[in-house]
Design a protein around this motif. Structure first.
Motif, PDB file in Angstrom:
ATOM      1  N   PHE A 383     -26.435  51.515 -31.803  1.00 32.78           N
ATOM      2  CA  PHE A 383     -26.502  51.261 -30.407  1.00 32.78           C
ATOM      3  C   PHE A 383     -27.876  50.902 -29.981  1.00 32.78           C
ATOM      4  CE2 PHE A 383     -22.423  54.007 -30.187  1.00 32.78           C
ATOM      5  CZ  PHE A 383     -21.634  53.220 -29.592  1.00 32.78           C
ATOM      6  N   GLY A 384     -27.856  50.440 -28.950  1.00 35.58           N
ATOM      7  CA  GLY A 384     -29.341  50.195 -28.147  1.00 35.58           C
ATOM      8  C   GLY A 384     -29.931  51.508 -27.821  1.00 35.58           C
ATOM      9  N   LYS A 385     -29.268  52.442 -27.371  1.00 35.54           N
ATOM     10  CA  LYS A 385     -29.852  53.767 -26.780  1.00 35.54           C
ATOM     11  C   LYS A 385     -28.870  54.829 -26.987  1.00 35.54           C
ATOM     12  CE  LYS A 385     -28.847  53.085 -21.774  1.00 35.54           C
ATOM     13  NZ  LYS A 385     -29.637  52.921 -20.442  1.00 35.54           N
ATOM     14  N   PRO A 386     -29.457  56.094 -27.014  1.00 34.27           N
ATOM     15  CA  PRO A 386     -28.212  57.102 -27.208  1.00 34.27           C
ATOM     16  C   PRO A 386     -27.346  57.512 -26.208  1.00 34.27           C
ATOM     17  CG  PRO A 386     -30.576  57.889 -26.797  1.00 34.27           C
ATOM     18  CD  PRO A 386     -30.696  56.517 -26.655  1.00 34.27           C
ATOM     19  N   ARG A 387     -27.757  56.879 -24.778  1.00 34.16           N
ATOM     20  CA  ARG A 387     -26.989  57.527 -23.877  1.00 34.16           C
ATOM     21  C   ARG A 387     -26.782  56.262 -22.755  1.00 34.16           C
ATOM     22  NH1 ARG A 387     -28.184  62.650 -19.981  1.00 34.16           N
ATOM     23  NH2 ARG A 387     -26.681  62.383 -18.528  1.00 34.16           N
ATOM     24  N   TYR A 388     -25.607  56.145 -22.227  1.00 35.97           N
ATOM     25  CA  TYR A 388     -25.394  55.021 -21.219  1.00 35.97           C
ATOM     26  C   TYR A 388     -24.598  55.522 -20.079  1.00 35.97           C
ATOM     27  CZ  TYR A 388     -26.578  51.558 -24.704  1.00 35.97           C
ATOM     28  OH  TYR A 388     -27.103  50.779 -25.665  1.00 35.97           O
ATOM     29  N   GLU A 389     -24.973  54.969 -18.798  1.00 35.52           N
ATOM     30  CA  GLU A 389     -23.925  55.205 -17.825  1.00 35.52           C
ATOM     31  C   GLU A 389     -22.773  54.296 -18.004  1.00 35.52           C
ATOM     32  OE1 GLU A 389     -26.027  54.693 -14.271  1.00 35.52           O
ATOM     33  OE2 GLU A 389     -26.878  56.973 -14.094  1.00 35.52           O
ATOM     34  N   VAL A 390     -21.346  54.766 -17.170  1.00 31.66           N
ATOM     35  CA  VAL A 390     -20.442  53.963 -17.971  1.00 31.66           C
ATOM     36  C   VAL A 390     -20.223  52.443 -17.099  1.00 31.66           C
ATOM     37  CG1 VAL A 390     -19.125  54.651 -15.631  1.00 31.66           C
ATOM     38  CG2 VAL A 390     -17.767  54.180 -17.810  1.00 31.66           C
ATOM     39  N   HIS A 391     -21.209  52.286 -16.168  1.00 31.11           N
ATOM     40  CA  HIS A 391     -21.096  50.787 -15.782  1.00 31.11           C
ATOM     41  C   HIS A 391     -22.042  49.831 -16.412  1.00 31.11           C
ATOM     42  CE1 HIS A 391     -24.302  52.654 -13.391  1.00 31.11           C
ATOM     43  NE2 HIS A 391     -24.934  51.798 -13.392  1.00 31.11           N
ATOM     44  N   GLU A 392     -22.811  50.512 -17.330  1.00 29.75           N
ATOM     45  CA  GLU A 392     -24.050  49.639 -18.026  1.00 29.75           C
ATOM     46  C   GLU A 392     -23.425  48.715 -18.936  1.00 29.75           C
ATOM     47  OE1 GLU A 392     -28.264  51.752 -18.235  1.00 29.75           O
ATOM     48  OE2 GLU A 392     -26.760  53.236 -18.875  1.00 29.75           O
ATOM     49  N   THR A 393     -24.147  47.736 -19.372  1.00 31.38           N
ATOM     50  CA  THR A 393     -23.843  47.111 -20.601  1.00 31.38           C
ATOM     51  C   THR A 393     -24.277  47.522 -21.904  1.00 31.38           C
ATOM     52  OG1 THR A 393     -24.134  44.986 -19.173  1.00 31.38           O
ATOM     53  CG2 THR A 393     -24.119  44.891 -21.824  1.00 31.38           C
TER      54      THR A 393
END
Length: 887
Positions: A383-393
């Motif tokens: 993944f590009g980063k270890p944590r995302y918000e649900v609306h992010e790409t």
């Protein structure tokens, strides 16, 4: 064994033998007419001078099965002096023991079996010189042995039917081009000096994939055909070529003609075959190791068990897979003409070229193999980063490495199920692309991104499904990544554009319109309705993609111009929706659909005339057809959601520009389509369409329907009508119900009659030429079914249902002349059955032909605007509960 257990065993065994579905031309009337005189010089085993008369065998108290066997030399159906067959081995065959008991006839032709376990037995006779014991029905084919009783059998041996009947016949052509029909002609001659009745034909009884049949021969069905001495008759039958004949390149005809084929197998046979061609081609390949380096494959160099896969070069799609035989030969048949990539699976590889050319006629060649370590793929995801918000790409990097010994050909990646990632992002790796070649030890990396489609427990797991030539797939998943939930709002309004000005005016808000909202991450559904001004508001729903359905009063509909709209909810500004409703298209469009013929053959080109009229005062653009929404196999117009509409429908096809109609204009479009082979089974082809702009989503347009018959296959019902007085689950002497009409109806209460017959003196009725389908039996007399659900019968194509209807005394039918001109018969089932007849006084029998048409129409319309009440006790097609005490 208890009496109840014995009866159950008897019923079970007899059900297998007598209640099964007889393939092809089912058995018929017992041949109880005056038998033919034997015209052969063959003699039975006891032709030597008769020995001194033997004393009749004395029965012991434990004699279970006794009988006498004789050769009916003069064909008078009784045993005369000198006709007893001695020294014949008789077996009481039963499936319950490994070695069935045997005995031998004495000088009087008598035999005895003692101390048999109660049950069902089949006597088998080892006769010499071709003599045969014929059977009229299951009652003399299988014998029930009961405790403390002696069952007696009389076995009459005759000359085989192949010595008394002569058959010639053939297919009408030496070759056919698939798809097409084959016409078979057969001539049957009675070469004996006695009448033979009940002759029937059974074809393809081994159910060969390239055989014609089981099929119905006109005239050789039902009670069969009777031939006088020296009489000759000719019959023809038409059948579609089986699909497998296209692949194997030939079709066969194998039939036997004999009275009561279900139990007698000694009739004359007929065989013919023909070549089947198609627009496809083939290629024959021989694979092996060139161990002596002479650039060819010698006999001892062939490789058995090599799996070769053909792939489309443009997409990498697997077209065929074959395995080499002991001679190294692989045959690719019935494939579209063209060039293909060939790949060897497993521990082999081609030494040189792997390209194969499929041609018509088929080509051939050899391929030299070499030992190889197969390709093996491993994959990793990051993944590009270890944590995302649900609306992010979400961004993902996929790396594929070949850790095997051979190149991996046509490597492809299936779309991610958890992310909205377009196929174009994968480049040549996309599932419908050409794929990429990854040599041994090398890697390929691709970066993609997309919004979340699926989410479970606030964790996102992306699964990569990777394919390469000759494999079924490879799966990998990465460690879960944390997802933080976010929410957003939806506000909207629904209005009815009463003045058709394209905007919402005062008083046009849709009050209490029902809403169905679905989507989000994770996926959920929400109900709701509009307020008094047509407005609605969803607050704090999870971020993600959504779609919404609207249901308005008084037939108003929100029309769609393209695909069903999906919108994305995210934190921040609410999503604003405006839904404009119009009057349904059926109020401004009129449509008719007419087939050019009332009868077709399967494979014919049907012309469908569609007439559309714009009755509004506005132009209507982009009208298309939405056909066969129930995906029936005997209907025209494609299968909505499964199979695209054929090109012969022109501008009416979804995805085209459609048809434009000016105000008041009428347009006629003639569509063309081939009648599907499946129409043979239902005996009808139908077209059922509705018409509107974008009919995939707008289903409120006018509809048109038409159907035509397709001469196909029939079934039959061979039934005994009986009152089981002693409740022993069998028809005993005196329990048969004679001289009573039995009818099959399309509906239990208001159905049309499709077939009927009157029981004979033995309670037997034979209902012939029954279209395949589901029916309810009706009894015209003072009888009823104890359980009305046992009147249900399902008839299959080219099959005969056998069994018995158990009935009990009931109310006699009411006299004709009820209110509104109906005649009502109340004796068919408990509580009565209404049979609606015409005011003209047409009889039930007179409506039989109309019933056949209604059955065909009903099958064609299957589930198209039709409701039915099928019994919860309906049985599979291969069996049917004809006895009120049998399940």
């Amino acid at each position: 064994m208890s009496g109840r257990a014995v009866r159950f065993a008897v019923l079970t065994t007899v059900a297998l033998l007598a209640f099964g579905t007889t393939p092809a031309l089912a058995q018929d009337e017992p041949t109880t007419t005056t038998p033919p005189v034997v015209t052969t010089s063959s003699t039975p085993p006891s032709s030597e001078p008769a020995p001194p008369p033997a004393q009749p065998q004395v029965l012991s108290t434990k004699d279970s099965l006794t009988g006498v066997l004789y050769a009916d030399r003069n064909a008078n159906t009784v045993q005369d002096a000198g006709e007893a067959l001695s020294g014949v081995v008789v077996t009481a065959f039963t499936v319950r023991v490994a070695n069935s008991p045997k005995t031998t006839t004495n000088a009087n032709g008598e035999f005895v079996f003692r101390d048999l376990e109660p049950g069902v037995y089949q006597p088998l006779y080892e006769l010499a010189d071709g003599w045969v014991v014929h059977h009229d029905s299951s009652r003399d084919y299988v014998i029930e042995v009961t405790a403390d009783n002696t069952t007696r059998v009389t076995a009459r041996a005759e000359r085989p039917y192949r010595e008394r009947l002569s058959v010639t016949g053939s297919l009408d052509r030496e070759s056919y081009h698939y798809p097409s029909s084959a016409t078979t002609t057969v001539t049957i001659t009675n070469i004996s000096d006695r009448r033979i009745s009940g002759i029937e034909g059974a074809c393809n009884t081994n159910f060969s994939g390239i055989g014609l049949g089981p099929q119905r021969w006109p005239g050789l069905w039902g009670s069969g055909v009777a031939l006088e001495p020296g009489e000759q008759r000719t019959f023809t039958a038409v059948a579609q070529l089986p699909e497998r004949s296209r692949r194997e390149g030939r079709v066969t005809l194998d039939c036997q003609f004999v009275p009561n084929y279900g139990f007698n197998k000694d009739g004359p046979t007929l065989h013919d075959e023909a070549v089947v061609t198609s627009d496809n081609g083939g290629y024959t390949m021989v694979v092996g190791e060139d161990r002596n380096a002479n650039s060819r494959i010698d006999a001892d160099e062939a490789v058995q068990g090599a799996e070769v896969v053909l792939l489309q070069p443009q997409t990498g799609k697997q077209i065929a897979m074959r395995t080499s035989g002991a001679d190294g030969k692989i045959e690719f048949v019935d494939l579209p003409v063209g060039d293909y990539d060939a790949v060897v699976r497993g521990s082999w590889a081609f030494q040189d070229t792997s390209r194969v050319q499929i041609t018509q006629p088929a080509g051939s060649g050899h391929r030299i193999l070499k030992r190889a370590v197969p390709a093996e793929l491993k994959a990793s995801l990051k993944f590009g980063k270890p944590r995302y918000e649900v609306h992010e790409t979400i961004s993902v990097e996929l790396t594929i490495t070949n850790v095997g010994g051979q190149p991996a050909e046509h490597v492809q990646v299936a779309p991610f199920s958890a992310l909205e990632v377009s196929g174009e992002q994968f480049g040549d790796l996309r599932r419908d692309g050409p794929g990429v070649r990854i040599p041994a030890g090398e890697s390929r990396t691709v970066s993609v991104s997309g919004k979340i489609r699926q989410l479970w427990d606030d964790k996102l797991t992306v699964i990569a499904e990777i394919y390469h030539a000759g494999t079924s797939g490879y799966f990998t998943s990465l460690n879960e990544v944390e997802i933080v939930q976010t929410t957003g709002d939806i506000i909207g309004v629904v209005y009815t554009d009463k003045n058709r000005n394209g905007q919402m005016d005062p008083g046009e808000g849709a009050v209490r319109a029902e809403l169905e909202l679905g989507g989000g991450t994770p996926l959920r559904g929400y109900g709701g309705s509009t307020d008094d001004n047509g407005r609605f508001h969803y607050k704090g729903i999870p971020s993600g993609y959504y779609s919404i359905n609207y249901t308005l009063a008084d037939g108003w509909a929100v029309h769609l111009d393209g695909d069903k709209p999906r919108f994305r909810v995210e934190p921040g500004k609410p999503v604003e929706l405006v839904a404009r409703a119009e009057r349904p298209f059926r109020e401004s469009l009129k449509a008719t659909v007419v087939l050019d013929k009332s009868t077709y053959q399967a494979g014919d080109i049907a012309k469908i005339t569609v007439t559309l009229t714009n009755t509004s005062d506005r132009e209507i653009r982009g009208v298309q057809a939405g056909c066969n929404r129930n995906a029936e196999l005997n209907q025209l117009g494609g299968r909505m959601g499964f199979t695209p509409m054929p090109e012969g429908w022109g501008d009416l096809r979804p995805g085209t520009e459609g048809v434009t109609l000016a105000s008041g204009e009428t347009r006629t479009i003639v569509a063309t389509e081939k009648v599907p082979a499946k129409a043979l089974e239902s005996r009808a082809v139908a077209v059922a369409c509705d018409f509107a702009p974008n009919p995939v989503h707008n289903t409120d347009g006018p509809s048109g329907y038409d159907w035509a018959s397709v001469p196909g296959r029939f079934g039959a019902v061979d039934v005994l009508l009986a009152h089981d007085v002693n409740k022993n689950l069998r028809v005993d002497p005196g329990e048969a119900v004679p001289n009573t009409r039995i009818a099959l109806m399309t509906d239990r209460e208001y159905g049309a009659v499709v077939a009927d017959a009157v029981t004979d003196a033995n309670g037997r009725a034979y209902l012939d030429q029954v279209p395949p389908g589901e029916y309810w039996a009706w009894i015209d007399g003072p009888w009823k079914f104890e359980d009305p659900n046992n009147a249900y019968v399902r008839v299959g194509a080219d099959a005969k249902i056998q069994g018995w209807f158990g009935v009990v005394p009931g109310q006699a039918p009411a006299p004709p002349g009820t209110a509104d001109g109906e005649q009502v018969a109340t004796g068919g089932t408990s509580g009565g059955m209404r049979v609606a007849l015409a005011k003209t006084g047409a009889s039930v029998l007179g409506l039989a032909f109309l019933g056949v048409l209604l059955v065909a129409a009903g099958v064609a319309m299957s589930r198209h605007g039709r409701t039915g009440a099928r019994s919860a006790h309906a049985l599979p097609e291969a069996s049917v509960a004809l006895d009120s005490k049998k399940s």
